[in-house]
Design a protein around this motif. Structure first.
Motif, mmCIF file in Angstrom:
data_model
loop_
_atom_site.group_PDB
_atom_site.id
_atom_site.type_symbol
_atom_site.label_atom_id
_atom_site.label_comp_id
_atom_site.label_asym_id
_atom_site.label_seq_id
_atom_site.Cartn_x
_atom_site.Cartn_y
_atom_site.Cartn_z
ATOM 1 N N UNK A 1 -33.509 -33.938 111.262
ATOM 2 C CA UNK A 1 -32.195 -34.091 111.854
ATOM 3 C C UNK A 1 -32.233 -33.943 113.378
ATOM 4 N N UNK A 2 -32.916 -32.914 113.908
ATOM 5 C CA UNK A 2 -32.895 -32.783 115.365
ATOM 6 C C UNK A 2 -33.508 -33.977 116.088
ATOM 7 N N UNK A 3 -34.523 -34.590 115.490
ATOM 8 C CA UNK A 3 -35.157 -35.731 116.157
ATOM 9 C C UNK A 3 -34.224 -36.935 116.193
ATOM 10 N N UNK A 4 -33.597 -37.229 115.085
ATOM 11 C CA UNK A 4 -32.696 -38.391 115.016
ATOM 12 C C UNK A 4 -31.433 -38.152 115.833
ATOM 13 N N UNK A 5 -30.773 -37.034 115.561
ATOM 14 C CA UNK A 5 -29.512 -36.739 116.253
ATOM 15 C C UNK A 5 -29.737 -36.523 117.739
ATOM 16 N N UNK A 6 -30.767 -35.742 118.084
ATOM 17 C CA UNK A 6 -31.049 -35.498 119.499
ATOM 18 C C UNK A 6 -31.411 -36.771 120.232
ATOM 19 N N UNK A 7 -32.267 -37.596 119.609
ATOM 20 C CA UNK A 7 -32.665 -38.853 120.245
ATOM 21 C C UNK A 7 -31.498 -39.797 120.464
ATOM 22 N N UNK A 8 -30.674 -39.969 119.442
ATOM 23 C CA UNK A 8 -29.511 -40.851 119.574
ATOM 24 C C UNK A 8 -28.518 -40.316 120.609
ATOM 25 N N UNK A 9 -28.366 -39.006 120.651
ATOM 26 C CA UNK A 9 -27.436 -38.406 121.616
ATOM 27 C C UNK A 9 -27.931 -38.545 123.047
ATOM 28 N N UNK A 10 -29.250 -38.488 123.224
ATOM 29 C CA UNK A 10 -29.816 -38.699 124.563
ATOM 30 C C UNK A 10 -29.552 -40.139 125.004
ATOM 31 N N UNK A 11 -29.833 -41.083 124.114
ATOM 32 C CA UNK A 11 -29.710 -42.501 124.465
ATOM 33 C C UNK A 11 -28.268 -42.969 124.594
ATOM 34 N N UNK A 12 -27.403 -42.511 123.689
ATOM 35 C CA UNK A 12 -26.032 -43.032 123.634
ATOM 36 C C UNK A 12 -24.976 -42.081 124.176
ATOM 37 N N UNK A 13 -25.371 -40.845 124.492
ATOM 38 C CA UNK A 13 -24.387 -39.877 124.964
ATOM 39 C C UNK A 13 -23.360 -39.604 123.884
#
Length: 116
Positions: A1-13
């Protein structure tokens, strides 16, 4: 979860959560900064997978970080109100699942004779 959610949040804000861009830009910057930390925690958890029974200190530290975030989320729930379903899911993971994973890892360490 942290990898997917964190990555998407970094890219898409905040757009990852269905929100428009955040104004002032400082809030968007802070959101992405916290997302980067969350992503890094996911990477660190992934490094625990090989020989997890021997990674107790690292696993507990990472778990403590996640639980601290969950307690902070709980403060928000009490102070501001109930968040969206996704955030409630996160709260459940942070204060329910992660402590159970910490107990599971300690059990593995005990079973295999590794330092807990």
């Amino acid at each position: 979860m942290p990898l997917i959610t964190g990555g998407q949040s970094i890219l898409r804000g905040p757009g990852f959560l269905g929100h428009p861009p955040v104004i002032p830009t400082d809030l968007d910057s802070h959101f992405r900064y916290i997302s980067g930390i969350f992503f890094a925690v996911g990477v660190a958890f992934a490094t625990c997978v090989p020989e997890i029974e021997k990674k107790g200190p690292r696993f507990r530290l990472l778990g403590a970080l996640v639980i601290a975030g969950g307690l902070s989320r709980l403060v928000s729930l009490i102070a501001v109100g109930v968040p969206s379903t996704g955030h409630l899911f996160g709260l459940t993971m942070e204060l329910g699942v992660v402590p159970l994973l910490l107990l599971w890892q300690a059990g593995l360490a005990k079973r295999w004779g590794a330092p807990a």
